[in-house]
Enzyme design. Structure first.
Site, PDB file in Angstrom:
ATOM      1  N   SER A 198       0.825  -1.209   0.000  1.00 29.43           N
ATOM      2  CA  SER A 198       0.000   0.000   0.000  1.00 29.43           C
ATOM      3  C   SER A 198       0.862   1.263   0.000  1.00 29.43           C
ATOM      4  CB  SER A 198      -0.964  -0.047   1.187  1.00 29.43           C
ATOM      5  OG  SER A 198      -1.984   0.902   1.051  1.00 29.43           O
ATOM      6  N   ASP A 293     -10.233  -4.032  -4.491  1.00 26.33           N
ATOM      7  CA  ASP A 293      -9.403  -2.994  -3.872  1.00 26.33           C
ATOM      8  C   ASP A 293      -9.523  -1.707  -4.679  1.00 26.33           C
ATOM      9  OD1 ASP A 293      -7.408  -1.380  -2.808  1.00 26.33           O
ATOM     10  OD2 ASP A 293      -5.825  -2.873  -2.967  1.00 26.33           O
ATOM     11  N   HIS A 323      -8.005  -5.274  -0.236  1.00 24.17           N
ATOM     12  CA  HIS A 323      -6.826  -4.532   0.217  1.00 24.17           C
ATOM     13  C   HIS A 323      -6.471  -4.987   1.637  1.00 24.17           C
ATOM     14  CE1 HIS A 323      -4.135  -1.023  -0.005  1.00 24.17           C
ATOM     15  NE2 HIS A 323      -4.316  -0.942   1.310  1.00 24.17           N
TER      16      HIS A 323
END
Length: 355
Positions: A198, A293, A323
């Site tokens: 991320s 996501d 995610h």
């Protein structure tokens, strides 16, 4: 008594969570509800069940009233999903000197690994605002053990106390430290990779780009797990999956407003790596995305650009996952299956650099 309850409640919740995921599949399906299908994808039962339990607990967002509350919530979530540490991994605390003070770090090594090995400099996720060495401890242990490499996890400064580019400055300093101290870390300067999930994937991609274009030794590989690579555009996946799939549209706005509040500066390629004019010559990469996501499409656009500019790249979408799945290995089998595949790609990518 309240203090006792504070200590006992997380353990009870963790036990309840493990108990629910150990139930027979039909029972888990009954709790989770009918299968969710969107964009020609079906959400994994493990992911859907986790989201349902989060909703029941009233924890559907990563953002909070204050960064401190959001950080505490992530730490609590980590405690709920924690099990016994991955065995066979030696962990040592480090301090990385930088121009802005020392950074805490952790060096992970498989116990049986006594000679030199590749080193993965890892940057944790959390929107540049939350997350720390502890929230990603299990993931780093897992990567070290099953990829057979050393991992250096870096605790960079967080926003909004330290907005962009503080996290990137720290990440570059940590990478330079690894290169300069390669032998002492059990590796060599030409066997150092970067990686992250991320926001950490964003930092890893930025470090790879800056190192390749500067006097630094370039990383040999990039492991980018659902990376954030463009802070300027809203893509289709953000519209489709921006609500109800762990990372929300509101979360993304909240994180970015804390990290880079000036919208006019978000096109900076050090932040929006996808917008860099030239990506040629970058290290080989594995770009991992999750089907449900909001960051999916920008990650895949970055992988496509790397390939177009001649960079060897593995682009792997896990169409049934959400995610953050790399931090959920201990919760459900599907998350761990995906993580084993990522480990295989990391191991293969590093092996190819030796040939």
């Amino acid at each position: 008594m309240p203090k006792v309850l504070e200590l006992v409640q997380p353990k009870l919740e963790a036990a309840a969570l493990r108990g629910i995921f150990a139930l027979p599949r039909p029972v888990r399906r009954l709790i989770a509800g009918p299968p969710i299908r969107l964009d020609d994808q079906e959400l994994a039962l493990d992911a859907q069940l986790l989201l349902k339990l989060q909703k029941l607990r009233g924890h559907e967002q990563l953002a909070a009233a204050t960064p401190e509350l959001a950080r505490a919530a992530m730490r609590q979530g980590t405690r709920l999903t924690s099990t016994a540490p991955v065995s066979g991994v030696v962990v040592a605390d480090r301090q990385i000197p930088t121009a802005n003070g020392e950074l805490a770090a952790r060096l992970y090594r498989p116990r049986e690994l006594t000679g030199t090995s590749p080193l993965l400099v890892f940057f944790h996720g959390g929107g540049w605002v939350i997350g720390d060495l502890d929230t990603h401890d299990d993931l780093c242990r897992f990567l070290a053990k099953h990829a057979g490499v050393r991992v250096l996890s870096v605790d960079y400064r967080l926003a909004p106390e330290f907005p962009f580019p503080a996290a990137l400055d720290d990440s570059l300093a940590a990478y330079r430290y690894a290169v300069d101290n390669a032998a002492e870390l059990g590796t060599s300067s030409d066997a150092i990779a970067v990686g992250g999930d991320s926001a950490g994937g964003n930092l890893a991609a930025s470090v790879a780009l800056i190192a390749t274009r500067s006097d630094l030794v370039a990383p040999v590989f990039q492991l980018l797990i659902y990376p954030a690579v463009d802070a300027t555009a809203r893509r289709r996946s953000r519209e489709l999956f921006g609500n109800g799939f762990l990372l929300t549209d509101e979360d993304m706005t909240w994180f970015m407003d804390k990290y880079q509040p000036d919208e006019a500066l978000r096109a900076d390629p050090r932040l929006s790596v996808l917008l860099a004019e030239d990506l040629s010559g970058l290290p080989a990469a594995c770009v991992v995305t999750a089907g449900f996501d909001p960051l999916r499409d920008e990650g895949e656009a970055y992988a496509a650009r790397l390939a177009e500019e001649g960079v060897p790249v593995i682009s792997r979408r896990f169409p049934d996952l959400i995610h953050g799945f790399a931090n959920l290995r201990t919760v459900g089998d599907r998350f761990q299956e995906a993580l084993f595949e990522i480990v295989g790609a990391l191991r293969a990518g590093l092996s190819l650099q030796k040939t």
